[in-house]
Design a protein around this motif. Structure first.
Motif, short mmCIF file in Angstrom:
data_model
loop_
_atom_site.label_atom_id
_atom_site.label_comp_id
_atom_site.label_asym_id
_atom_site.label_seq_id
_atom_site.Cartn_x
_atom_site.Cartn_y
_atom_site.Cartn_z
N PRO A 120 -10.57 -35.94 41.72
CA PRO A 120 -11.12 -36.36 43.02
C PRO A 120 -12.54 -36.92 42.90
CG PRO A 120 -10.18 -34.15 43.16
CD PRO A 120 -10.16 -34.53 41.72
N GLU A 121 -13.26 -36.46 41.86
CA GLU A 121 -14.65 -36.92 41.70
C GLU A 121 -14.72 -38.38 41.23
OE1 GLU A 121 -13.07 -34.91 39.71
OE2 GLU A 121 -13.56 -35.32 37.61
N TRP A 122 -13.60 -38.97 40.90
CA TRP A 122 -13.58 -40.38 40.49
C TRP A 122 -13.58 -41.33 41.68
CZ3 TRP A 122 -9.30 -40.47 36.09
CH2 TRP A 122 -9.86 -39.90 34.93
N GLU A 123 -13.53 -40.79 42.89
CA GLU A 123 -13.38 -41.64 44.07
C GLU A 123 -14.41 -42.77 44.12
OE1 GLU A 123 -13.23 -39.54 47.82
OE2 GLU A 123 -13.69 -41.39 48.91
N ALA A 124 -15.67 -42.42 43.87
CA ALA A 124 -16.73 -43.43 43.93
C ALA A 124 -16.53 -44.50 42.85
CB ALA A 124 -18.09 -42.78 43.77
N ASP A 125 -16.06 -44.09 41.67
CA ASP A 125 -15.81 -45.05 40.58
C ASP A 125 -14.64 -45.96 40.94
OD1 ASP A 125 -17.70 -44.07 38.47
OD2 ASP A 125 -16.54 -42.25 38.74
N VAL A 126 -13.61 -45.37 41.53
CA VAL A 126 -12.45 -46.17 41.94
C VAL A 126 -12.90 -47.20 42.98
CG1 VAL A 126 -10.23 -46.10 43.13
CG2 VAL A 126 -10.79 -44.33 41.46
N ARG A 127 -13.70 -46.74 43.94
CA ARG A 127 -14.20 -47.64 44.98
C ARG A 127 -15.01 -48.78 44.37
NH1 ARG A 127 -15.84 -47.60 50.44
NH2 ARG A 127 -14.86 -45.60 50.83
N ARG A 128 -15.87 -48.46 43.41
CA ARG A 128 -16.70 -49.48 42.77
C ARG A 128 -15.84 -50.50 42.03
NH1 ARG A 128 -19.68 -46.16 39.67
NH2 ARG A 128 -20.42 -45.15 41.55
N THR A 129 -14.83 -49.99 41.34
CA THR A 129 -13.93 -50.89 40.60
C THR A 129 -13.21 -51.83 41.56
OG1 THR A 129 -13.57 -49.12 39.00
CG2 THR A 129 -12.03 -50.95 38.95
N PHE A 130 -12.68 -51.27 42.65
CA PHE A 130 -11.99 -52.10 43.63
C PHE A 130 -12.94 -53.12 44.25
CE2 PHE A 130 -7.56 -51.23 44.68
CZ PHE A 130 -7.28 -50.15 43.87
N ALA A 131 -14.15 -52.67 44.59
CA ALA A 131 -15.11 -53.58 45.22
C ALA A 131 -15.30 -54.82 44.35
CB ALA A 131 -16.44 -52.86 45.43
N GLN A 132 -15.46 -54.59 43.03
CA GLN A 132 -15.65 -55.72 42.10
C GLN A 132 -14.42 -56.61 42.08
OE1 GLN A 132 -16.42 -53.86 38.38
NE2 GLN A 132 -18.53 -53.33 38.89
N ARG A 133 -13.25 -55.99 42.03
CA ARG A 133 -12.02 -56.78 41.88
C ARG A 133 -11.70 -57.56 43.16
NH1 ARG A 133 -11.92 -58.62 37.78
NH2 ARG A 133 -9.71 -59.17 37.80
N TRP A 134 -11.88 -56.91 44.34
CA TRP A 134 -11.63 -57.64 45.59
C TRP A 134 -12.49 -58.90 45.60
CZ3 TRP A 134 -7.56 -56.05 48.18
CH2 TRP A 134 -7.30 -54.70 48.47
N ILE A 135 -13.78 -58.73 45.25
CA ILE A 135 -14.73 -59.84 45.34
C ILE A 135 -14.42 -60.91 44.29
CG2 ILE A 135 -17.16 -60.42 44.88
CD1 ILE A 135 -17.88 -57.87 46.48
N GLU A 136 -14.12 -60.47 43.05
CA GLU A 136 -13.84 -61.44 42.00
C GLU A 136 -12.59 -62.26 42.30
OE1 GLU A 136 -13.80 -59.94 37.92
OE2 GLU A 136 -15.67 -58.90 38.41
N ARG A 137 -11.63 -61.63 42.96
CA ARG A 137 -10.35 -62.29 43.17
C ARG A 137 -10.24 -62.95 44.55
NH1 ARG A 137 -5.46 -59.17 41.15
NH2 ARG A 137 -4.74 -61.31 41.11
N ALA A 138 -11.31 -62.88 45.32
CA ALA A 138 -11.29 -63.50 46.65
C ALA A 138 -11.07 -65.00 46.51
CB ALA A 138 -12.60 -63.23 47.36
N GLN A 139 -10.40 -65.58 47.50
CA GLN A 139 -10.12 -67.01 47.43
C GLN A 139 -11.35 -67.84 47.74
OE1 GLN A 139 -6.73 -68.03 49.82
NE2 GLN A 139 -5.59 -66.26 49.06
N ALA A 140 -11.31 -69.08 47.27
CA ALA A 140 -12.39 -70.02 47.58
C ALA A 140 -12.50 -70.14 49.10
CB ALA A 140 -12.10 -71.37 46.95
#
Lengths: 76, 140
Positions: free
Chosen positions: B107-127
């Motif tokens: 459960p303590e990985w929640e913040a790391d999971v959130r950070r990883t997703f934040a990066q991926r959502w942004i990197e993969r966002a469409q033009a």
């Protein structure tokens, strides 16, 4: 006669125990960043429907859809 | 044995184990019923969110959430609906990050999971979509 002195042997045992302990701690502490990225990408593919063939609506397609929903007067 | 030898052994122990632990990373479990329900819910909501991303009304925030960025393009009558969409999406995302950490026994990985997703959502966002980079909104 003996190959190793008992003192040396006990030190070796100590090192082995240390290695095992360090192994347990290491595996539990570190967040698997690469695995998490892979999991994130899989979920993003699904949520944004980016899997082969099915593409998220491009802005050019999405824009009229947004205005279309205006026309429908979608109210809560 | 001198202290120096012991320090050497300790160093070797940790240096040797670090790559081992990194290599031991397999996959994160994302196939629990709770996660599956969240994925479906988010996928369905995306049909309504996609035009809002494209128009810039809603952007992908740096903390793994979505945010109402510029409501001026949204007709007054629909603003409530849009903020409901944003709130519902953020509730699902928070639950998703929490569930992934929990499903994998950390459960303590929640913040790391959130950070990883934040990066991926942004990197993969469409033009054309708006994303937050270092606190500022930029158009991809």
């Amino acid at each position: 006669m003996s190959y190793m002195k008992p003192r040396r042997l006990s030190r070796l045992a100590g090192v082995v125990v240390l290695l095992l302990l360090a192994g347990c701690v290491t595996i539990n502490i570190y967040f698997p960043a690469a695995a998490a990225e892979k999991a994130a990408d899989k979920i993003i593919d699904e949520v944004w429907q980016l899997q082969d063939g099915r593409r998220t609506p491009r802005p050019s397609e999405a824009q009229p859809a947004g205005q279309g929903s205006n026309a429908e007067g979608a109210k809560p | 044995m001198s202290v120096r030898v012991w320090i050497g052994i300790l160093w070797l122990a940790f240096a040797g184990l670090l790559p081992g632990a990194a290599g031991a990373q397999g996959n994160l479990d994302i196939d629990t019923p709770a996660i599956a329900a969240l994925r479906t819910s988010m996928q369905q909501r995306h049909l309504q969110l996609a035009p809002l991303y494209a128009s810039g009304a809603v952007g992908l925030a740096g903390d793994g959430t979505v945010a109402l960025r510029d409501a001026s393009g949204v007709p007054l009558a629909q603003r409530g609906q849009v903020s409901n969409l944003v709130a519902a999406e953020n509730a699902d995302r928070a639950a998703l990050y929490r569930e992934i950490a929990r499903a994998n026994g950390h459960p303590e990985w929640e913040a790391d999971v959130r950070r990883t997703f934040a990066q991926r959502w942004i990197e993969r966002a469409q033009a054309g979509w708006w994303v937050q980079a270092g606190g500022n909104w930029v158009r991809k």
